[in-house]
Write a protein that holds these residues in place. Structure first.
Motif, PDB file in Angstrom:
ATOM      1  N   UNK A 223     -30.260  61.377  -5.426  1.00 53.84           N
ATOM      2  CA  UNK A 223     -30.356  62.849  -5.443  1.00 53.84           C
ATOM      3  C   UNK A 223     -30.424  63.400  -4.019  1.00 53.84           C
ATOM      4  N   UNK A 224     -30.598  62.530  -3.042  1.00 50.17           N
ATOM      5  CA  UNK A 224     -30.688  62.935  -1.643  1.00 50.17           C
ATOM      6  C   UNK A 224     -29.371  62.595  -0.952  1.00 50.17           C
ATOM      7  N   UNK A 225     -28.533  63.563  -0.680  1.00 49.62           N
ATOM      8  CA  UNK A 225     -27.207  63.290  -0.105  1.00 49.62           C
ATOM      9  C   UNK A 225     -27.243  62.440   1.163  1.00 49.62           C
ATOM     10  N   UNK A 226     -28.261  62.611   1.997  1.00 49.35           N
ATOM     11  CA  UNK A 226     -28.297  61.844   3.249  1.00 49.35           C
ATOM     12  C   UNK A 226     -28.490  60.343   3.010  1.00 49.35           C
ATOM     13  N   UNK A 227     -29.029  59.976   1.850  1.00 52.47           N
ATOM     14  CA  UNK A 227     -29.196  58.550   1.554  1.00 52.47           C
ATOM     15  C   UNK A 227     -27.860  57.915   1.167  1.00 52.47           C
ATOM     16  N   UNK A 228     -26.881  58.738   0.799  1.00 50.84           N
ATOM     17  CA  UNK A 228     -25.568  58.211   0.415  1.00 50.84           C
ATOM     18  C   UNK A 228     -24.878  57.494   1.565  1.00 50.84           C
ATOM     19  N   UNK A 229     -25.332  57.726   2.794  1.00 49.39           N
ATOM     20  CA  UNK A 229     -24.733  57.028   3.928  1.00 49.39           C
ATOM     21  C   UNK A 229     -25.224  55.591   4.035  1.00 49.39           C
ATOM     22  N   UNK A 230     -26.214  55.239   3.232  1.00 48.04           N
ATOM     23  CA  UNK A 230     -26.749  53.880   3.239  1.00 48.04           C
ATOM     24  C   UNK A 230     -26.219  53.102   2.045  1.00 48.04           C
ATOM     25  N   UNK A 231     -26.114  51.805   2.215  1.00 47.01           N
ATOM     26  CA  UNK A 231     -25.532  50.947   1.182  1.00 47.01           C
ATOM     27  C   UNK A 231     -26.514  50.673   0.052  1.00 47.01           C
ATOM     28  N   UNK A 232     -25.942  50.364  -1.115  1.00 47.52           N
ATOM     29  CA  UNK A 232     -26.752  50.107  -2.308  1.00 47.52           C
ATOM     30  C   UNK A 232     -27.849  49.079  -2.031  1.00 47.52           C
ATOM     31  N   UNK A 233     -27.455  47.886  -1.605  1.00 51.93           N
ATOM     32  CA  UNK A 233     -28.438  46.829  -1.389  1.00 51.93           C
ATOM     33  C   UNK A 233     -29.398  47.118  -0.266  1.00 51.93           C
ATOM     34  N   UNK A 234     -28.961  47.905   0.695  1.00 54.47           N
ATOM     35  CA  UNK A 234     -29.824  48.326   1.792  1.00 54.47           C
ATOM     36  C   UNK A 234     -31.001  49.141   1.258  1.00 54.47           C
ATOM     37  N   UNK A 235     -30.709  50.115   0.387  1.00 51.07           N
ATOM     38  CA  UNK A 235     -31.768  50.951  -0.174  1.00 51.07           C
ATOM     39  C   UNK A 235     -32.594  50.161  -1.181  1.00 51.07           C
ATOM     40  N   UNK A 236     -31.944  49.308  -1.980  1.00 51.14           N
ATOM     41  CA  UNK A 236     -32.675  48.467  -2.929  1.00 51.14           C
ATOM     42  C   UNK A 236     -33.673  47.580  -2.195  1.00 51.14           C
ATOM     43  N   UNK A 237     -33.303  47.117  -0.998  1.00 53.26           N
ATOM     44  CA  UNK A 237     -34.218  46.230  -0.263  1.00 53.26           C
ATOM     45  C   UNK A 237     -35.524  46.943   0.091  1.00 53.26           C
ATOM     46  N   UNK A 238     -35.454  48.255   0.345  1.00 53.47           N
ATOM     47  CA  UNK A 238     -36.714  49.001   0.514  1.00 53.47           C
ATOM     48  C   UNK A 238     -37.376  49.196  -0.845  1.00 53.47           C
ATOM     49  N   UNK A 239     -36.575  49.364  -1.883  1.00 55.68           N
ATOM     50  CA  UNK A 239     -37.130  49.452  -3.234  1.00 55.68           C
ATOM     51  C   UNK A 239     -37.918  48.209  -3.609  1.00 55.68           C
ATOM     52  N   UNK A 240     -37.501  47.042  -3.092  1.00 59.75           N
ATOM     53  CA  UNK A 240     -38.275  45.817  -3.325  1.00 59.75           C
ATOM     54  C   UNK A 240     -39.693  45.966  -2.786  1.00 59.75           C
ATOM     55  N   UNK A 241     -39.802  46.582  -1.629  1.00 62.12           N
ATOM     56  CA  UNK A 241     -41.124  46.797  -1.021  1.00 62.12           C
ATOM     57  C   UNK A 241     -41.949  47.773  -1.847  1.00 62.12           C
ATOM     58  N   UNK A 242     -41.284  48.799  -2.387  1.00 64.90           N
ATOM     59  CA  UNK A 242     -41.979  49.757  -3.247  1.00 64.90           C
ATOM     60  C   UNK A 242     -42.503  49.062  -4.495  1.00 64.90           C
ATOM     61  N   UNK A 243     -41.682  48.201  -5.082  1.00 67.03           N
ATOM     62  CA  UNK A 243     -42.113  47.455  -6.275  1.00 67.03           C
ATOM     63  C   UNK A 243     -43.360  46.622  -5.966  1.00 67.03           C
TER      64      UNK A 243
END
Length: 370
Positions: A267-287
């Motif tokens: 939902x944040x357009x600026x995050x679209x410049x980052x790759x799927x797995x790149x953002x998921x890797x931070x999601x791992x930390x959130x989990x």
């Protein structure tokens, strides 16, 4: 007890694996439609055309699928007369290209062969297509009746792909064990999902063991054992797990908070410049933060940092609290929000995001002082 069917990946891997097309594909017919990404078709094209020719398979059509995995792109493939006349479909490219052709092949009831040109996710062997809206946000999950008929992993082609996609693929693959274990915790697992969850545990070690060396080999264009081990982990190991822990109706243990974070971040357009797995890797930390696994959180932060995957919100351009509020609001409406063994609330998810970010910033401060 009801009837059910599980399909598992078949694959060929190696620098000349398109030579195996004849042995694998000719029993399915003599005419193939080849659809993929523009760059992927260019890179894989010469070897793939030769492999099809050597197999005696005519190319009925060869075209670019579009630019994203949308239902409009799927429909363009489904309605193409040459595709309808083909005996089989080949999907060439990264996850979004392959997911698009995979869904189209399923709708047409045709055998589907995947030819990944990057190692960034398990789409080439999974029985699921992730479909996006035209604005880039998640639309839906499409569940084919089975996984691709066969996957041809040409390691020479993958070695010629963008390094950042391989790098991000490591981050995405690291989520598989974390998410399947969390999503299934406390559940009474029958044979198939139990097997998937247990196999999910083996996805982590090869990435942590070989990941850094594999990236160095990738940069040097070296086709090494470390590189191949990571490619197989990203595409095959996680794909097998996905197929065992996912059904359209009965159970879904394939994703949890890491992908919830990624999907909501769209939902944040600026995050679209980052790759799927790149953002998921931070999601791992959130989990890990949400689950109170502080020791593992530190270990994953250290690994992420060792290969420059994100460890703070700033690394993925989330710097305003209002962005977190929007992300959490979107996350609370997602399927993955419920793939945890306890109630998830907006307050808990927000706290987990902030905790992961704080831990990453602390790690950076500590490292800079050493």
């Amino acid at each position: 007890m009801k009837n059910y069917t599980v399909t598992l990946p078949n694959y060929s891997i190696g620098p000349n694996c398109y030579e195996e097309i004849g042995a694998v594909c000719t029993r399915f017919g003599k005419r193939a439609a080849v659809v993929g990404g523009a760059t992927a078709l260019e890179k894989a094209g010469p070897a793939l055309r030769q492999g099809l020719a050597d197999a005696g398979i005519e190319i009925a059509d060869w075209f670019v699928y579009g630019s994203d995995a949308t239902m409009a792109a799927v429909e363009r493939i489904v309605t193409a007369p040459e595709v309808q006349a083909a005996d089989m479909l080949f999907g060439v490219g990264g996850g979004r290209a392959i997911d698009t052709v995979k869904a189209a092949a399923d709708m047409l009831g045709k055998p589907f062969f995947s030819c990944p040109t990057v190692a960034s996710n398990c789409a080439p062997v999974s029985a699921i297509s992730v479909i996006y809206r035209e604005d880039g946000a998640l639309d839906r999950y499409y569940f084919p009746k089975g996984c691709p008929t066969h996957c041809f992993i040409n390691t020479s082609v993958i070695l010629d792909s963008p390094e950042e996609l391989f790098w991000a693929g490591i981050g995405d693959a690291l989520s598989k064990g974390l998410e399947t274990q969390l999503a299934s915790r406390g559940k009474r697992l029958s044979h198939t999902p139990l097997m998937g969850v247990e196999l999910g545990r083996i996805c982590e070690a090869p990435l942590l063991t070989y990941g850094k060396a594999a990236l160095e080999d990738f940069r040097a264009a070296r086709l090494t054992d470390a590189f191949v081990e990571v490619v197989l982990d990203i595409i095959i190991s996680t794909g097998i797990v996905s197929n065992l822990v996912t059904t359209a109706d009965d159970y879904y243990y394939n994703s949890s908070l890491a992908h919830c974070f990624y999907n909501a971040s769209m939902v944040l357009p600026k995050v679209h410049t980052h790759l799927h797995g790149e953002v998921v890797s931070f999601g791992n930390l959130v989990l890990l933060a949400a689950d109170g696994r502080d020791e593992e959180l530190e270990r994953f932060i250290a690994f992420n940092r060792s290969i420059r995957l994100p460890i703070t919100l700033a690394d993925i351009d989330i710097v305003e609290h209002a962005d977190i509020v929007r992300l959490v609001e979107r996350a609370s409406a997602m399927r993955e929000w419920t793939c945890v063994p306890y109630e998830m609330t907006k307050e808990k998810f927000t706290a987990a995001i902030l905790k992961a970010d704080a831990a990453g910033r602390t790690y950076l401060a500590r490292s800079s002082g050493e």
